[in-house]
Design a protein around this motif. Structure first.
Motif, PDB file in Angstrom:
ATOM      1  N   GLU A 191      62.614  23.631  24.170  1.00 35.52           N
ATOM      2  CA  GLU A 191      62.588  23.508  25.627  1.00 35.52           C
ATOM      3  C   GLU A 191      61.492  22.551  26.091  1.00 35.52           C
ATOM      4  N   LEU A 192      60.292  22.628  25.484  1.00 38.74           N
ATOM      5  CA  LEU A 192      59.199  21.742  25.876  1.00 38.74           C
ATOM      6  C   LEU A 192      59.568  20.290  25.596  1.00 38.74           C
ATOM      7  N   GLY A 193      60.152  20.034  24.434  1.00 34.22           N
ATOM      8  CA  GLY A 193      60.558  18.677  24.097  1.00 34.22           C
ATOM      9  C   GLY A 193      61.555  18.121  25.092  1.00 34.22           C
ATOM     10  N   HIS A 194      62.511  18.957  25.499  1.00 28.47           N
ATOM     11  CA  HIS A 194      63.509  18.515  26.475  1.00 28.47           C
ATOM     12  C   HIS A 194      62.847  18.172  27.805  1.00 28.47           C
ATOM     13  N   LYS A 195      61.915  19.013  28.250  1.00 30.75           N
ATOM     14  CA  LYS A 195      61.239  18.778  29.532  1.00 30.75           C
ATOM     15  C   LYS A 195      60.458  17.465  29.504  1.00 30.75           C
ATOM     16  N   ARG A 217      52.588  10.690  25.978  1.00 31.60           N
ATOM     17  CA  ARG A 217      51.396  11.126  25.260  1.00 31.60           C
ATOM     18  C   ARG A 217      51.462  12.625  24.965  1.00 31.60           C
ATOM     19  N   GLN A 218      51.901  13.412  25.949  1.00 33.80           N
ATOM     20  CA  GLN A 218      52.031  14.859  25.745  1.00 33.80           C
ATOM     21  C   GLN A 218      53.068  15.157  24.673  1.00 33.80           C
ATOM     22  N   HIS A 219      54.161  14.418  24.703  1.00 33.13           N
ATOM     23  CA  HIS A 219      55.227  14.615  23.727  1.00 33.13           C
ATOM     24  C   HIS A 219      54.720  14.332  22.312  1.00 33.13           C
ATOM     25  N   MET A 220      54.061  13.199  22.140  1.00 30.91           N
ATOM     26  CA  MET A 220      53.586  12.826  20.816  1.00 30.91           C
ATOM     27  C   MET A 220      52.428  13.711  20.365  1.00 30.91           C
ATOM     28  N   GLU A 221      51.652  14.219  21.314  1.00 30.36           N
ATOM     29  CA  GLU A 221      50.554  15.118  20.952  1.00 30.36           C
ATOM     30  C   GLU A 221      51.087  16.403  20.315  1.00 30.36           C
ATOM     31  N   VAL A 222      52.210  16.885  20.822  1.00 28.46           N
ATOM     32  CA  VAL A 222      52.832  18.069  20.227  1.00 28.46           C
ATOM     33  C   VAL A 222      53.215  17.786  18.771  1.00 28.46           C
ATOM     34  N   VAL A 223      53.808  16.619  18.535  1.00 24.93           N
ATOM     35  CA  VAL A 223      54.197  16.234  17.178  1.00 24.93           C
ATOM     36  C   VAL A 223      52.973  16.127  16.276  1.00 24.93           C
ATOM     37  N   LEU A 224      51.922  15.468  16.774  1.00 24.09           N
ATOM     38  CA  LEU A 224      50.700  15.310  15.983  1.00 24.09           C
ATOM     39  C   LEU A 224      50.054  16.655  15.657  1.00 24.09           C
ATOM     40  N   GLN A 225      50.090  17.574  16.618  1.00 19.34           N
ATOM     41  CA  GLN A 225      49.516  18.900  16.374  1.00 19.34           C
ATOM     42  C   GLN A 225      50.280  19.636  15.274  1.00 19.34           C
ATOM     43  N   ARG A 226      51.603  19.518  15.279  1.00 22.30           N
ATOM     44  CA  ARG A 226      52.406  20.182  14.247  1.00 22.30           C
ATOM     45  C   ARG A 226      52.124  19.600  12.874  1.00 22.30           C
TER      46      ARG A 226
END
Length: 241
Positions: A191-195, A217-226
């Motif tokens: 859901e977050l990715g879609h938003k 930036r927020q989208h890629m930050e999620v990926v980097l955190q994972r």
């Protein structure tokens, strides 16, 4: 099978989409043979390197099978076949390697999305929304959602109209696919990715580079955190004697 020519300045992406559309629109089945290399070059009016890159990408997506000496065939569409190369990469590329490449990808995509927000067209927005409409469907098979996710980001780079950015991303193509395979949740759990994807397109449509950059930036930050969590888990895991 008869393909219409691709404009001379078209990218590999457009060749991929043209062949994919032909396979789908003609209802070609697994095992059906595509025209030979020279015939495809003639029909599409593209160079051999462009065609070969497009075919390699279609193979990576599990849409075609290339048999050396025999030709190119429509591949099986089951989930196992469509993800063979992706899964092969996922077990041979370390999370730390993926983290490095994703940091590079982040820098490129943040700049690209700013440029698209500044000079993107209505056609760019329409195509991005069309991809998103399919991507957000919870009924979408996981493998297909990965493909659509990658196509979304590729379309942004295409709209940025910076050939160097596109070429760099082509170099790290397999790493990006593998990163997505390891860090992208299923459609129902993303859901977050879609938003954030929607926020990116909204910002582009509103010609707001700052908002576009923030969402990307927020989208890629999620990926980097994972990926960082994966690296930490591996490096703190005690080794067996």
């Amino acid at each position: 099978m008869q393909l219409t020519p691709v404009p001379r300045r078209s990218s590999v992406d457009e060749v991929v989409e043209r062949i994919r559309h032909e396979i789908e629109s003609k209802g070609l089945s697994a095992g059906d043979r595509l025209p030979g290399e020279m015939e495809l070059i003639k029909q599409l009016e593209v160079s051999r390197p462009v065609l070969r890159e497009a075919l390699a990408r279609l193979r990576g997506l599990g849409l075609v099978e290339i048999q050396r000496g025999n030709g190119t065939f429509v591949a099986e569409t089951d989930s196992l076949t469509s993800c063979v190369r992706m899964l092969r990469s996922a077990v041979t590329i370390s999370p730390r390697e993926l983290l490095s490449y994703t940091e590079l990808r982040t820098a490129i995509e943040i700049q690209a999305v700013r440029q698209v927000a500044q000079r993107g067209t209505a056609a760019d927005v329409a195509e991005l929304r069309a991809i998103l409409e399919r991507l957000v469907s919870i009924d979408q098979p996981y493998e297909k959602s990965l493909e659509l996710d990658f196509r979304f980001h590729r379309r942004i780079l295409q709209a940025a109209d910076n050939l160097l950015m596109q070429n760099i991303m082509e170099v790290i193509y397999e790493f990006v696919l593998t990163q997505m395979a390891q860090t992208t949740p299923s459609p129902a759990d993303n859901e977050l990715g879609h938003k954030l994807h929607i926020a990116i397109v909204d910002a582009i449509e509103n010609r707001d580079p700052q908002a576009a950059e923030l969402a990307m930036r927020q989208h890629m930050e999620v990926v980097l955190q994972r990926l960082t969590a994966m690296v930490d888990a591996i490096e703190t895991d005690p080794k067996e004697d």
